[in-house]
Design an enzyme around this catalytic site. Structure first.
Site, PDB file in Angstrom:
ATOM      1  N   ALA A 189     -13.670 -13.567   6.292  1.00 51.24           N
ATOM      2  CA  ALA A 189     -13.555 -12.955   7.626  1.00 51.24           C
ATOM      3  C   ALA A 189     -14.196 -11.569   7.711  1.00 51.24           C
ATOM      4  O   ALA A 189     -14.738 -11.195   8.748  1.00 51.24           O
ATOM      5  CB  ALA A 189     -12.087 -12.889   8.040  1.00 51.24           C
ATOM      6  N   LYS A 218       0.841  -1.216   0.000  1.00 51.92           N
ATOM      7  CA  LYS A 218       0.000   0.000   0.000  1.00 51.92           C
ATOM      8  C   LYS A 218       0.866   1.251   0.000  1.00 51.92           C
ATOM      9  O   LYS A 218       0.740   2.140   0.835  1.00 51.92           O
ATOM     10  CB  LYS A 218      -0.974  -0.016   1.173  1.00 51.92           C
ATOM     11  CG  LYS A 218      -1.926  -1.196   1.102  1.00 51.92           C
ATOM     12  CD  LYS A 218      -3.221  -0.973   1.817  1.00 51.92           C
ATOM     13  CE  LYS A 218      -4.121  -2.173   1.666  1.00 51.92           C
ATOM     14  NZ  LYS A 218      -3.583  -3.436   2.241  1.00 51.92           N
TER      15      LYS A 218
END
Ligand code: 3DU
Length: 216
Positions: A175, A64
Protein backbone atom coordinates in the site's frame (compact mmCIF):
# COMPACT_ATOMS: atom_id res chain seq x y z
CA UNK A 1 9.29 -15.99 21.71
CA UNK A 2 12.06 -14.18 19.82
CA UNK A 3 11.32 -13.48 16.20
CA UNK A 4 13.10 -15.91 13.85
CA UNK A 5 13.13 -15.59 10.06
CA UNK A 6 11.00 -18.30 8.50
CA UNK A 7 8.80 -16.83 5.81
CA UNK A 8 10.03 -13.30 6.72
CA UNK A 9 6.47 -11.98 6.55
CA UNK A 10 4.92 -10.00 9.40
CA UNK A 11 1.25 -9.22 8.92
CA UNK A 12 -0.07 -5.93 10.30
CA UNK A 13 -3.70 -6.32 11.31
CA UNK A 14 -4.94 -2.73 11.50
CA UNK A 15 -8.54 -3.76 11.50
CA UNK A 16 -11.25 -2.32 13.72
CA UNK A 17 -13.06 -5.60 14.15
CA UNK A 18 -11.52 -8.25 16.38
CA UNK A 19 -13.36 -11.13 14.75
CA UNK A 20 -12.20 -10.11 11.31
CA UNK A 21 -8.62 -9.81 12.58
CA UNK A 22 -8.82 -13.28 14.12
CA UNK A 23 -10.25 -14.77 10.98
CA UNK A 24 -7.35 -13.40 8.88
CA UNK A 25 -4.80 -14.52 11.48
CA UNK A 26 -6.27 -18.00 11.31
CA UNK A 27 -6.05 -18.05 7.51
CA UNK A 28 -2.41 -16.95 7.65
CA UNK A 29 -1.26 -19.32 10.39
CA UNK A 30 2.11 -20.74 9.41
CA UNK A 31 2.58 -18.23 6.58
CA UNK A 32 3.34 -15.21 8.74
CA UNK A 33 6.32 -15.22 11.12
CA UNK A 34 4.37 -12.81 13.34
CA UNK A 35 1.23 -10.75 13.61
CA UNK A 36 1.61 -7.06 14.36
CA UNK A 37 -1.06 -5.21 16.31
CA UNK A 38 -1.27 -1.46 16.51
CA UNK A 39 -3.58 1.02 18.28
CA UNK A 40 -6.48 0.76 15.81
CA UNK A 41 -7.09 -2.90 16.70
CA UNK A 42 -6.46 -2.77 20.46
CA UNK A 43 -8.47 0.43 20.87
CA UNK A 44 -11.37 -1.12 18.98
CA UNK A 45 -11.21 -4.69 20.27
CA UNK A 46 -9.38 -4.40 23.61
CA UNK A 47 -6.03 -5.77 24.77
CA UNK A 48 -7.57 -9.23 25.10
CA UNK A 49 -7.24 -9.55 21.33
CA UNK A 50 -3.49 -10.13 21.81
CA UNK A 51 -4.07 -13.45 23.64
CA UNK A 52 -6.56 -14.53 20.96
CA UNK A 53 -4.14 -13.69 18.15
CA UNK A 54 -1.32 -15.51 19.94
CA UNK A 55 -3.08 -18.79 19.19
CA UNK A 56 -2.07 -18.19 15.58
CA UNK A 57 1.52 -16.98 16.00
CA UNK A 58 3.90 -14.50 17.61
CA UNK A 59 2.43 -11.08 18.33
CA UNK A 60 4.29 -7.78 18.07
CA UNK A 61 2.74 -4.80 19.88
CA UNK A 62 3.47 -1.80 17.68
CA UNK A 63 2.65 0.84 20.30
CA UNK A 64 5.55 3.10 19.22
CA UNK A 65 6.22 3.77 22.88
CA UNK A 66 7.75 7.26 23.25
CA UNK A 67 7.41 8.54 26.80
CA UNK A 68 9.49 9.01 29.94
CA UNK A 69 11.16 5.80 31.14
CA UNK A 70 8.64 5.07 33.91
CA UNK A 71 5.63 5.42 31.63
CA UNK A 72 7.38 3.36 28.95
CA UNK A 73 7.96 0.58 31.49
CA UNK A 74 4.30 0.59 32.49
CA UNK A 75 3.12 0.43 28.86
CA UNK A 76 5.53 -2.39 28.00
CA UNK A 77 4.54 -4.35 31.09
CA UNK A 78 0.86 -4.17 30.07
CA UNK A 79 1.71 -5.32 26.55
CA UNK A 80 3.84 -8.26 27.75
CA UNK A 81 1.34 -9.27 30.41
CA UNK A 82 -1.34 -9.25 27.70
CA UNK A 83 0.79 -11.77 25.79
CA UNK A 84 2.82 -9.70 23.33
CA UNK A 85 6.14 -11.27 22.30
CA UNK A 86 7.68 -7.95 21.30
CA UNK A 87 7.15 -4.22 21.61
CA UNK A 88 8.05 -1.42 19.20
CA UNK A 89 9.25 1.83 20.73
CA UNK A 90 10.49 5.13 19.35
CA UNK A 91 14.11 6.11 19.85
CA UNK A 92 13.65 9.89 19.76
CA UNK A 93 12.52 9.98 23.39
CA UNK A 94 16.11 9.12 24.29
CA UNK A 95 18.27 6.21 25.39
CA UNK A 96 16.84 6.06 28.94
CA UNK A 97 13.32 5.71 27.53
CA UNK A 98 14.48 2.99 25.13
CA UNK A 99 16.37 1.17 27.87
CA UNK A 100 13.20 1.13 29.98
CA UNK A 101 11.42 -0.79 27.17
CA UNK A 102 14.34 -3.17 26.71
CA UNK A 103 14.50 -3.76 30.45
CA UNK A 104 10.84 -4.79 30.58
CA UNK A 105 11.28 -6.95 27.48
CA UNK A 106 14.17 -8.78 29.15
CA UNK A 107 12.16 -9.25 32.34
CA UNK A 108 9.39 -10.98 30.39
CA UNK A 109 11.66 -12.91 28.02
CA UNK A 110 10.40 -10.74 25.16
CA UNK A 111 11.93 -8.38 22.59
CA UNK A 112 12.04 -4.63 21.99
CA UNK A 113 12.43 -3.02 18.57
CA UNK A 114 13.28 0.64 17.97
CA UNK A 115 11.99 2.79 15.09
CA UNK A 116 15.01 4.10 13.18
CA UNK A 117 13.28 5.60 10.15
CA UNK A 118 9.60 5.46 9.27
CA UNK A 119 8.30 4.61 5.82
CA UNK A 120 5.90 7.49 5.09
CA UNK A 121 6.91 10.71 3.24
CA UNK A 122 6.88 12.87 6.40
CA UNK A 123 9.64 10.72 7.91
CA UNK A 124 12.19 12.72 5.91
CA UNK A 125 11.35 15.87 7.93
CA UNK A 126 12.55 14.86 11.39
CA UNK A 127 13.38 11.16 11.61
CA UNK A 128 15.54 10.65 8.55
CA UNK A 129 18.18 13.25 9.45
CA UNK A 130 18.79 11.46 12.78
CA UNK A 131 18.08 7.87 11.70
CA UNK A 132 21.67 6.66 11.85
CA UNK A 133 21.97 7.99 15.39
CA UNK A 134 18.78 6.15 16.30
CA UNK A 135 20.28 2.95 14.90
CA UNK A 136 23.36 3.49 17.07
CA UNK A 137 21.19 4.27 20.10
CA UNK A 138 19.23 1.04 19.58
CA UNK A 139 22.40 -0.99 19.17
CA UNK A 140 24.03 0.40 22.29
CA UNK A 141 20.88 -0.05 24.34
CA UNK A 142 20.72 -3.72 23.32
CA UNK A 143 17.57 -3.68 21.21
CA UNK A 144 16.64 -6.86 19.37
CA UNK A 145 16.16 -4.90 16.21
CA UNK A 146 15.03 -1.78 14.44
CA UNK A 147 12.34 -0.57 12.04
CA UNK A 148 13.52 0.78 8.68
CA UNK A 149 11.59 1.73 5.52
CA UNK A 150 10.88 -0.61 2.60
CA UNK A 151 9.81 2.52 0.72
CA UNK A 152 13.46 3.67 0.56
CA UNK A 153 15.65 0.63 -0.22
CA UNK A 154 18.79 2.78 -0.48
CA UNK A 155 18.23 4.05 3.06
CA UNK A 156 17.44 0.54 4.20
CA UNK A 157 20.77 -0.68 2.77
CA UNK A 158 22.67 2.09 4.56
CA UNK A 159 20.83 1.33 7.82
CA UNK A 160 21.64 -2.39 7.36
CA UNK A 161 25.35 -1.55 7.20
CA UNK A 162 25.08 0.25 10.52
CA UNK A 163 22.75 -2.14 12.31
CA UNK A 164 25.25 -4.85 13.26
CA UNK A 165 23.43 -8.04 14.13
CA UNK A 166 20.15 -6.32 15.02
CA UNK A 167 17.15 -7.61 13.08
CA UNK A 168 15.50 -5.20 10.65
CA UNK A 169 11.71 -5.14 10.31
CA UNK A 170 10.65 -3.22 7.26
CA UNK A 171 7.19 -1.69 6.78
CA UNK A 172 5.93 0.02 3.65
CA UNK A 173 5.56 -2.92 1.24
CA UNK A 174 2.42 -2.81 -0.91
CA UNK A 175 0.00 0.00 0.00
CA UNK A 176 2.84 2.46 0.68
CA UNK A 177 4.64 1.55 -2.55
CA UNK A 178 7.54 -0.58 -1.28
CA UNK A 179 8.60 -3.88 -2.86
CA UNK A 180 9.15 -7.07 -0.87
CA UNK A 181 12.09 -8.40 -2.90
CA UNK A 182 13.89 -5.05 -2.94
CA UNK A 183 13.49 -4.70 0.81
CA UNK A 184 15.02 -8.14 1.42
CA UNK A 185 17.83 -7.44 -1.06
CA UNK A 186 18.54 -4.16 0.78
CA UNK A 187 18.95 -6.07 4.03
CA UNK A 188 15.56 -6.36 5.73
CA UNK A 189 15.09 -9.55 7.76
CA UNK A 190 11.30 -9.22 7.74
CA UNK A 191 8.76 -7.18 5.85
CA UNK A 192 5.65 -5.79 7.54
CA UNK A 193 2.54 -5.81 5.35
CA UNK A 194 -0.91 -4.60 6.30
CA UNK A 195 -3.50 -3.31 3.86
CA UNK A 196 -2.41 -5.22 0.76
CA UNK A 197 -3.04 -8.43 2.70
CA UNK A 198 -6.03 -7.71 4.95
CA UNK A 199 -7.93 -5.72 2.33
CA UNK A 200 -7.42 -8.37 -0.36
CA UNK A 201 -10.26 -10.66 -1.39
CA UNK A 202 -7.84 -13.55 -0.82
CA UNK A 203 -5.33 -12.59 1.91
CA UNK A 204 -3.77 -16.08 1.81
CA UNK A 205 -2.94 -15.77 -1.88
CA UNK A 206 -1.36 -12.33 -1.47
CA UNK A 207 0.66 -13.52 1.53
CA UNK A 208 1.96 -16.62 -0.29
CA UNK A 209 2.84 -14.52 -3.30
CA UNK A 210 4.89 -12.12 -1.13
CA UNK A 211 6.67 -15.03 0.55
CA UNK A 212 7.53 -16.48 -2.87
CA UNK A 213 8.85 -13.11 -4.05
CA UNK A 214 11.16 -13.01 -1.04
CA UNK A 215 12.39 -16.57 -1.61
CA UNK A 216 13.35 -16.00 -5.22
O1 3DU B 1 0.89 0.31 5.03
P1 3DU B 1 0.35 -0.99 5.53
O2 3DU B 1 -1.13 -1.10 5.49
O3 3DU B 1 1.06 -2.16 4.90
O4 3DU B 1 0.68 -1.08 7.13
C1 3DU B 1 1.94 -0.88 7.66
C2 3DU B 1 1.91 -1.09 9.15
O5 3DU B 1 3.20 -0.84 9.68
C3 3DU B 1 0.97 -0.17 9.92
O6 3DU B 1 0.54 -0.86 11.08
C4 3DU B 1 1.85 0.99 10.31
O7 3DU B 1 1.39 1.64 11.45
C5 3DU B 1 3.16 0.28 10.58
N1 3DU B 1 4.35 1.09 10.39
C6 3DU B 1 4.61 1.73 9.22
O8 3DU B 1 3.84 1.64 8.27
C7 3DU B 1 5.78 2.51 9.11
C8 3DU B 1 6.65 2.58 10.12
O9 3DU B 1 7.76 3.26 9.96
C9 3DU B 1 6.38 1.89 11.28
C10 3DU B 1 5.23 1.15 11.38
Amino acid sequence: MPLKPGTRLIVALDLMDGREALSIAEKLEGIADAIKVNYPLVLAAGMGIIKELKKHGNVIADFKVADIPNTNSLICREAFMAGADAIICHGFAGSDSVRACIGEAERYGCEAYVVAEMSHPGAVEFLQPRAFELVELARRAGASGIIAPATRPERLAEIRRRAGNMKILSPGVGAQGGDARKAIDAGADFIIVGRSIYEASDPYKVAINLVEQMRR
